[in-house]
Motif scaffolding. Structure first.
Motif, PDB file in Angstrom:
ATOM      1  N   ARG A 191       8.783  -9.143 -15.298  1.00 18.39           N
ATOM      2  CA  ARG A 191       8.068  -7.887 -15.329  1.00 18.39           C
ATOM      3  C   ARG A 191       6.617  -8.024 -14.922  1.00 18.39           C
ATOM      4  O   ARG A 191       5.767  -7.150 -15.255  1.00 18.39           O
ATOM      5  CB  ARG A 191       8.021  -7.433 -17.027  1.00 18.39           C
ATOM      6  N   GLU A 192       6.838  -8.921 -13.779  1.00 20.71           N
ATOM      7  CA  GLU A 192       5.325  -9.067 -13.217  1.00 20.71           C
ATOM      8  C   GLU A 192       5.678  -8.030 -11.674  1.00 20.71           C
ATOM      9  O   GLU A 192       4.337  -8.144 -11.187  1.00 20.71           O
ATOM     10  CB  GLU A 192       5.159 -10.431 -12.710  1.00 20.71           C
ATOM     11  N   GLY A 278       4.671 -15.049 -10.838  1.00 16.83           N
ATOM     12  CA  GLY A 278       3.757 -16.273 -11.157  1.00 16.83           C
ATOM     13  C   GLY A 278       2.229 -15.796 -11.738  1.00 16.83           C
ATOM     14  O   GLY A 278       1.631 -16.659 -12.212  1.00 16.83           O
ATOM     15  N   SER A 279       2.155 -14.655 -12.078  1.00 16.62           N
ATOM     16  CA  SER A 279       0.628 -14.300 -12.301  1.00 16.62           C
ATOM     17  C   SER A 279       0.524 -14.416 -13.691  1.00 16.62           C
ATOM     18  O   SER A 279      -0.632 -14.655 -14.377  1.00 16.62           O
ATOM     19  CB  SER A 279       0.369 -12.596 -11.700  1.00 16.62           C
TER      20      SER A 279
END
Length: 449
Positions: A191-192, A278-279
């Motif tokens: 969900r990024e 990857g945030s």
């Protein structure tokens, strides 16, 4: 007398057959006042009243001028006691018969028509204006002036016209959403990001028009336009929203993004950019609303204070959806949640099953009956493919951490996995009874639509 009576009867017959003809109030023209600038200004005198006759008049016909609102004691006092108007060899004379609270009545005292050219088209200039109440305009009321001619016999209307001598207009128009946010959050990427060609961005396009106040009797000078975008911006930053705004500010509660623009704003594109894979920041399924306003100061014909005008509240600004599982449990009761399972009167049963192969995190949002969000997109667990997870105890722990012990909740369960692979079973049980109360989730409803 016989000739006059005969002409009057003919005029009445024509009016009855064909309806009233169209005269024309050529003056005064409409004076436009800004709703925001309309302050009490005492009596206002219009331009001279000029009426072009649109029919054939004869002696004893009546011509009435009336106001829909805003009349004062001396509204019609300046109009002459009598007036003669000519066109070619034809002349017509009006005499003031009566002045009432909101109207004045003239009677035709003479028509001289030697060449049978008629009265239609004769322009009657009363050489004076009408006084109207400025306080009525300040209150936002339009003032209409009507001219109505009626026959001496039967009182049939045969010539008429109406026009606004004072029109109050809202100087500001609402900000509109041309294109709302419409991103679909990709659960396969934690969900990024979004699905589609541009996985990092979603855009909101707004537009705004400004009234042209050239020639208005009063107006205000427009100032800064402020937009407040409302949503759940948890863990997002204002720098992720780029636009043509002069300033951009995200409040401490992370639920309102405020953007300011110069008064000349016509359109803008607000672009949200995700920090990407990857945030560690999950985007939230939600709807957005937009509030807009514009400051102003007094301009011409205005003596009020600076203020702010609404340009629309709660405007739909789009939504973010999920391509994964988002299941609502519409009702779940809780009593004495701080007690152990054996001591509580009601127990909760909630299972999540993953029928696919993709693993995904499980998030919960819990909303109370009064709309209070008790849990907001809290990650409580994760689930592998082919696995079933019991999440009721995990939800209980999170609720207790928020000091929630009693009440009814609507619970949204979101799983970062394909919607068709996830099922949620929900029920509650009175511990002194054997039966369970099975809860029908919206997943069941969607599958049976």
């Amino acid at each position: 007398m016989k000739t006059t009576l005969k002409s009057t009867l003919v005029a009445a017959a024509i009016a009855a057959t064909f309806g009233a003809q169209a005269g024309d109030i050529t003056s005064p023209t409409t004076a436009t006042y800004s709703e925001q600038a309309s302050t009490a200004a005492g009596d206002i005198t219009t331009a001279d009243v000029i009426f072009e006759l649109g029919a054939e008049y004869t002696e004893n016909d009546l011509l009435t001028f009336s106001l829909s609102a805003g009349s004062v004691a001396d509204s019609f006092d300046a109009l002459p006691a009598s007036i003669v108007a000519n066109s070619g060899s034809t002349s017509i004379t009006f005499g003031k018969l009566a002045t009432l609270a909101d109207s004045v009545i003239y009677r035709v005292t003479n028509v001289d028509n030697p060449d049978l050219l008629g009265t239609t088209g004769i322009v009657v200039d009363f050489a004076a204006g009408i006084d109207v109440d400025g306080d009525v305009i300040a209150a936002g009321t339009n003032i209409e002036l009507c001219a109505t001619a009626t026959t001496a016999v039967g009182g049939i209307t045969f010539d008429t016209d109406c026009m606004d001598v004072a029109a109050v207009e809202d100087q500001f128009t609402n900000v509109s959403v041309t294109t709302g946010f419409d991103g679909e959050i990709d659960v396969t990427n934690m969900r990024e990001t979004f699905t589609g060609a541009n996985t990092l961005e979603d855009t909101l396009v707004i537009s705004h028009t400004t009234e042209d106040t050239t020639g208005w009797a009063s107006y205000v000078d427009p100032g800064i336009v402020t937009l407040v975008l409302k949503g759940d911006f948890t863990d997002l930053t204002e720098s992720q929203f780029t636009s043509g705004a002069t300033t951009t500010d995200l409040n401490d509660d992370e639920n309102e993004l405020t953007l300011t623009y110069p008064s000349t704003l016509t359109t803008d594109t607000i672009t949200f950019t995700s920090d990407g894979t990857g945030s560690g920041v999950s985007l939230i399924k939600q709807s957005f609303e937009l509030d807009a306003s514009q400051s102003y100061t007094c301009g011409a014909g205005c003596s009020g204070d600076a203020d702010v005008a609404s340009l629309g509240m709660g405007t739909d600004a789009g939504e973010w959806t999920l391509n994964g599982a988002d299941i609502n449990i519409p009702y779940m009761p809780y009593v004495d949640l701080e007690l152990s399972n054996s001591e509580r009167a009601i127990g909760q049963i909630i299972y999540v099953t993953n029928h696919g192969s993709q693993s995904g995190d499980i998030f919960v949002t819990a909303t109370a009956e009064d709309g209070t969000v008790v849990l907001n997109n809290v990650q409580i667990d994760s689930i592998d493919g082919g696995e079933m997870r019991k999440i009721a105890p995990l939800i209980r722990d999170e609720l207790l951490a928020e000091d929630f012990t009693d009440g009814k909740l609507s619970i949204d369960v979101t799983v970062n996995a394909a919607d068709e692979d996830i099922t949620v079973y929900a029920a509650y049980k009175h511990n002194t009874e054997a039966d369970r109360g099975v809860i029908i989730t919206d997943q069941y409803k969607k599958n049976n639509d």
